[in-house]
Design a protein around this motif. Structure first.
Motif: not given
Lengths: 131, 219, 363, 432
Positions: D201-206, D288-298, D414-421
């Protein structure tokens, strides 16, 4: 040389000893003698002590095998006795806590001689019959 | 042997022998350790070794909360003892004279009465550590003969120094001689016992800190 | 003076009064470092003290002891005592010389066999008797001969008491002390280089007064004079306790009279009466004059590591010990380390990889 | 030599001897402070569990063989030789009651890295055949089957099938030239398949280019725990070969402490060369992904969270800040344990203890330490980042009757990943 630093340390116990001895003299009449030659005085200590003791009413001088001086300090009962040789070299110095230093009293041994001498002197004056 | 003969002996040849053994032994031990070396770490470093290792050397001088909480007695007594011992060793003027004569360096000393008080406290801490080691089940289990023996030897150096300083044993040459003899005993056994930690603690902490620092942890 | 006359009589014949005698006793007791309460006992003893014969031998010495004794206190109390003793032989002082002098010694010995007091200054060379002879007689022979009939021996000065300077390393003459040779007579050591004059006379006075030898310490020294150490009696002790030390002979500390420990004062290990009896009619003494104690009344003071090195400094230069330690430690340490390292490398070379089957015990 | 023996063990020790070991042994003054840092001592009160005591045979060996004084003592017969019986007697101390957690190494006032020493000690124990049967079994399975739990590729493939079917995500396997090669621990495959799904999920989104490797999916390394660098090397070599074959830039250690430590810190030393790829723990990558803004959570977790620092990842691995950064992303309601980060207490199952059945009772007993720590936080969910810790925590909590859900940090993200991947993917396209 700075003398006061060590003097306080050296003199303090001595002054206490004198005070204690004076108390004993007053209360039970016990006499005490301190040999000042046996104390490890530093430079100026002795002068400080003598200054502290000061001088009182009595000052006596003896002439026996050289001079001796007997001085009462400003504290009655505390005497400073200093002996000199015939050449004036100091032989001994003592503090006597007593009512009269023994040296001032006429020795018993010499009273007999004194009686003899007095009689002799009288005879020489020509009044031998009276004796 | 008269007390003065004894003092001459311990101030003379025995001291030379003890000092030689001490220096010989300490260097021997340090070389034995350092030459063993360690393998070059091939893993990709996250942090530097040198700064982290050096930091650890100092960090572990600092008492930490956990040690004070779980082992307050040996921790506090340990600090008092070490601090006190080094104050007596390095700031008592006769000792400074000795160091000055041997190494040519000198620094201001402390008034003797202060050193005196520190020596008493230090001896108290040592007695405390000894009793603690004897009575605490954990330390009793861990302790070997050496652990007790070293406490006694270190105590003796302080006690004989105290005795000599206060002229408790007469004549003084005997008292001073006993102090020197106990110091010589300490010097001779030093390299071959845990007393070596005095030096190896720096190595050990450095290695620990360096290895941890490489992984990005300050130990 | 007749040999049978007592001191009391001698003084009275000189016209000394009873007060004078008591004063003399007071001074004597003080000189013997006895408490003032002992004056009575001293008077009693002196009243009937016989006049002893004294034979004074000088061996390997510098005459400093005799100088100290004779120069310092002209005719004072000690003078009276020396007037009283019968100094029958003292080859430095006596007028007679050569055979006449030696005859005087032999005469005195025969006349007072078993009763005379033998005073010795100087050490005795054993390496070669020729180093020091008197009238063709070796010091050793003269000492043995004279000691035989002596009641007691007083070894005056550090040379006679401990061997002194002649015995200092490397001791070329093989010098020894009196006590090293004479084992069967009471020996009183009065060390010092020279001894405090009043200590010498105090010891003589004690023997003269009480006819016994005083209580001695482990070095055969009268405890009454050598019982306390200089450091304990030093008026500068308070500076030691406060950690105030002179570092050079002309610094502020030296001017303020601070402790001389760092300048090598041997006061803490030295037992003598200097701090109380002092020198030159009680005028001063070395530490009061600004110089540390040399420890001259202690055995082997000359070889005790230097007069200007603090007592806590080892006698020998540590450079050799440090040097040997460093070289040997480095050499053997590197060798031992290399051996250990080789052991490790060899183990690595000889190793056979561990298989999991071997762990399982299946191999 | 074809079998384990005392001689072989001692030879192994000789190989392990180095300056740090010698310095550490020279420094110990038996102060006992390491005991207070070890949960096996604090929870049993038995002094034999004092960390440095566990090294006594090795210390003697060092002294006898590697110091001049010790050699002399041995020559004149004044020091006791090491015997096989002694090693047998010491085995439970070296394996059952040490999780290689490294807490004692942090506590020692002399700076002794006792864990480092135990790791070396185990080399000799392995070579002399003194390894607990449970751990031997795990190592055997790891070598022969590919996983200490006996998980085969087919099992993984089955899990992949499930996940792909349920989530509709694609789990790439054996993708040549992918950026990242993810590894798994068999515990994750068998007990916590959520992890793999979370990764996907996470890799898909990021928009992370990643793959699994069918020849090297197992990250754990029983060899390191047993204390055999030979077995460790054999196992690690598979990962290296797999990664190099696929030509990935980076290998991702899963949420497993020992796997990370073996891969990241021991690995290059085991194979004797540096890697051609980078190694990151999954939390490092996520951060790292978070730092790069690639990890979107809501959205955030409402319940009170606390984090259990896995020893090998945090104290010994250096991944300290990352878990906190990530937790801050998904929760405002977070509490640190009383002793955390470098001073956290071990779950009790590290260092191979979890696969050592013999040690189970002891392990559960010393879990009391963890329980007290957890009680103090009053947390409602326990987060960690190591599957082994997670399993041990669950078992321990059950043993002590505590109702506290345990979860992995990656799954929570992964559970709080933003829906729009799609957004994430778009960014990645831009970057390229």
């Amino acid at each position: 040389m700075n003398t006061t630093d060590h003097a306080a340390v050296t003199l303090r116990p001595l002054l206490h000893e004198i005070h204690h001895a004076l108390q004993r003299l007053a209360q039970v009449g016990e006499e005490h003698t301190i040999d000042l030659e046996a104390l490890p005085f530093g430079p100026g200590d002795e002068a400080l002590l003598l200054e502290f003791l000061g001088s009182g009413e009595v000052a006596a001088q003896l002439h026996a095998l050289g001079e001796s001086r007997v001085l009462e300090s400003r504290f009655p009962g505390v005497w400073l006795v200093t002996h000199f040789s015939e050449e004036g070299v100091r032989l001994a110095q003592q503090l006597e806590i007593t009512r009269t230093p023994a040296l001032l009293r006429t020795p018993q041994e010499e009273l007999g001689v004194a009686v003899e001498q007095f009689a002799q002197a009288l005879r020489e004056q020509g009044g031998a019959d009276d004796v | 042997m008269t007390p003065m003969d004894f003092l001459q002996l311990v101030r003379g040849p025995l001291f030379d022998i003890a000092l030689t053994i001490f220096i010989f032994g300490v260097l021997l031990r340090l070389f034995e350790i350092i030459i063993l070396d360690r393998k070059r770490d091939l893993s990709e470093a996250r942090g530097g070794e040198f700064i982290a290792g050096s930091k650890t050397i100092f960090r572990r001088f600092k008492p930490d909360r956990e040690k004070l909480q779980h082992s307050p007695v040996p921790t506090i007594l340990g600090y008092i003892f070490h601090l006190g011992f080094f104050i007596c060793l390095l700031f008592f003027i006769p000792h400074i004279e000795l160091i000055h004569s041997a190494l040519g360096v000198s620094w201001p000393g402390l008034p003797n009465f202060l050193v005196d008080v520190v020596a008493l406290i230090t001896m108290g801490a040592l007695v405390g550590l000894f009793l603690y080691r004897l009575t605490n089940p954990l330390l009793r289990f861990l302790s070997s003969f050496q652990d007790y023996f070293l406490l006694v030897v270190v105590f003796l150096t302080l006690a004989t120094g105290y005795i000599a300083f206060h002229h408790i044993i007469e004549p003084y040459p005997l008292a001073l001689g006993l102090h020197l003899l106990s110091v010589e005993l300490l010097l001779v056994i030093f390299p071959f016992t845990k007393l070596m930690h005095t030096f190896t603690v720096f190595l050990g902490r450095y290695y620990n800190g360096a290895m941890a620092g490489r992984r990005g942890v300050q130990s | 003076m007749s040999a049978h006359i007592t001191l009391g009589e001698a003084l009275r014949r000189r016209g000394v009064s009873r007060r004078g005698f008591l004063k003399f006793c007071t001074a004597t007791a003080s000189m013997m470092a006895l408490p003032p309460t002992m004056v009575g006992a001293v008077a009693e003893a002196l009243e009937s003290a016989p006049r002893p014969s004294v034979i004074w031998l000088s061996f390997q010495e510098c005459t400093g002891c005799t100088e100290s004794l004779t120069r310092s206190h002209a005719p004072t109390v000690e003078g009276l005592i020396f007037d009283h003793i019968s100094l029958d032989y003292h080859h430095t002082l006596q007028a007679a010389s050569g055979d006449a002098a030696e005859e005087a010694r032999e005469e005195a010995m025969h006349a007072h066999w078993g009763n005379y007091l033998l005073v010795v200054d100087g050490s005795i060379p054993l390496a070669n008797p020729g180093y020091s002879t008197i009238a063709g007689m070796s010091n050793l022979d003269m000492l043995k001969e004279s000691a035989e009939g002596a009641a007691a021996i007083i070894a005056v000065g550090s040379c006679a008491a401990f061997g002194g300077l002649p015995k200092a390393k490397p001791n070329p003459t093989g010098a020894v002390s009196v006590a090293d040779i004479i084992k069967d007579k009471p020996i009183i050591n009065v060390p010092g280089c020279p001894p405090v004059p009043s200590v010498m006379t105090g010891v003589l006075a004690h023997y003269l007064t009480f006819g016994t030898i005083p209580e001695l310490d482990v070095y055969g020294r009268p405890k009454v004079f050598f019982g306390q150490n200089i450091h304990d009696r030093c008026y500068r002790r308070t500076f030691y306790d406060r950690g105030l030390f002179a570092k050079t002979f002309d610094d502020e500390g030296a001017r303020k009279g601070w402790c001389l420990y760092r300048l090598g004062c041997k006061g803490p290990t030295t037992y003598n009466a200097c701090a109380t009896m002092k020198w030159n009619q009680g005028a001063s003494w070395p530490i009061e004059a600004g110089h540390g104690c040399l420890g001259c009344s202690e055995p082997d003071f000359w070889d005790a590591g230097g007069f200007y090195r603090a007592l806590s400094i080892p006698i020998n230069d540590p450079a050799a010990a440090i040097g040997i330690g460093v070289v040997a430690g480095a050499a053997i340490g590197i060798a031992s380390g290399a051996m250990a390292h080789r052991k490790k490398v060899e183990a690595t070379h000889h190793r056979e990889p561990l298989k999991v089957e071997q762990l399982e015990g299946k191999a | 030599m074809s079998t384990t023996s005392l001689q072989r063990g001692l030879e192994a020790w000789k190989e392990e001897m180095d300056a740090p070991l010698a310095a550490f042994f020279s420094s110990c003054v038996h102060c006992g402070i390491c005991a207070e840092a070890c949960l096996f001592y604090t929870e049993t009160g038995d002094p034999k569990y004092t960390p440095i005591h566990k090294l006594e045979p090795l210390r003697r060996f060092w002294h006898q063989e590697f110091t001049l004084f010790g050699r002399l003592l041995k020559m004149v017969g004044l020091s006791k030789e090491i015997t096989d019986a002694e090693l047998a007697a010491w085995e439970p101390l070296v394996y059952d009651s040490c999780t290689l957690c490294g807490r004692c190494s942090q506590a020692c006032p002399m700076g002794n890295d006792i864990t480092y020493m135990i790791r070396k000690m185990r080399e000799g124990f392995a070579a002399s055949g003194h390894v607990p049967p449970g751990m031997v079994g795990a190592a055997g399975r790891a070598v022969r089957i590919g996983s200490p739990m006996g998980v085969k590729l087919s099992a993984l493939q089955a899990q992949i099938g499930h996940i792909e079917q349920e989530s509709g995500l694609k789990i790439p396997v054996d993708v040549q030239g992918a950026d990242y090669m993810a590894l798994l621990s068999s515990m994750e495959i068998m007990n916590f398949p959520e992890y793999l799904e979370a990764l996907a999920r996470i890799f898909e989104q990021a928009g992370v280019s990643w793959t699994l490797c069918s020849e090297a999916f197992e990250a754990t390394n029983s060899g390191v725990q047993v204390g055999s660098k030979d077995i460790a090397r054999e196992l690690l070599q598979r990962v290296v070969d797999g990664a190099e074959k696929l030509g990935v830039k980076c290998v991702i250690s899963p949420e497993c402490g020992h796997a990370y430590y073996a891969l990241r810190w021991e690995g290059p030393n085991l194979i004797g060369r540096t890697y051609t790829f980078q190694v990151l723990h999954i939390l490092e990558l996520l951060d790292q992904l978070r730092g790069e803004g690639r990890l979107k959570v809501e959205g955030q977790f409402e319940e009170l969270l606390t984090f259990h620092d896995p020893c090998q990842i945090v104290r010994k691995g250096g991944v300290l800040a990352e878990p906190r950064n990530l937790l801050a992303l998904i929760s405002d309601n977070y509490v640190e344990m009383p002793d955390s980060r470098e001073f956290n207490w071990c779950c009790g199952g590290g260092g191979g203890v979890s696969s050592n059945e013999r040690a189970e009772a002891l392990r559960l007993k010393v879990f009391a330490r963890k329980k007290r720590q957890l009680d103090a936080t009053q947390a409602e969910t326990l987060v960690t980042a190591c599957a082994n810790c997670r399993l041990m925590l669950e078992e321990g909590l059950e043993e002590y009757g505590m109702e506290l859900p345990v979860t992995g940090l990656t799954e929570m993200i992964a559970e709080k990943l933003a829906s729009s991947s799609a957004e994430g993917r778009g960014e990645r396209t831009e970057e390229r």
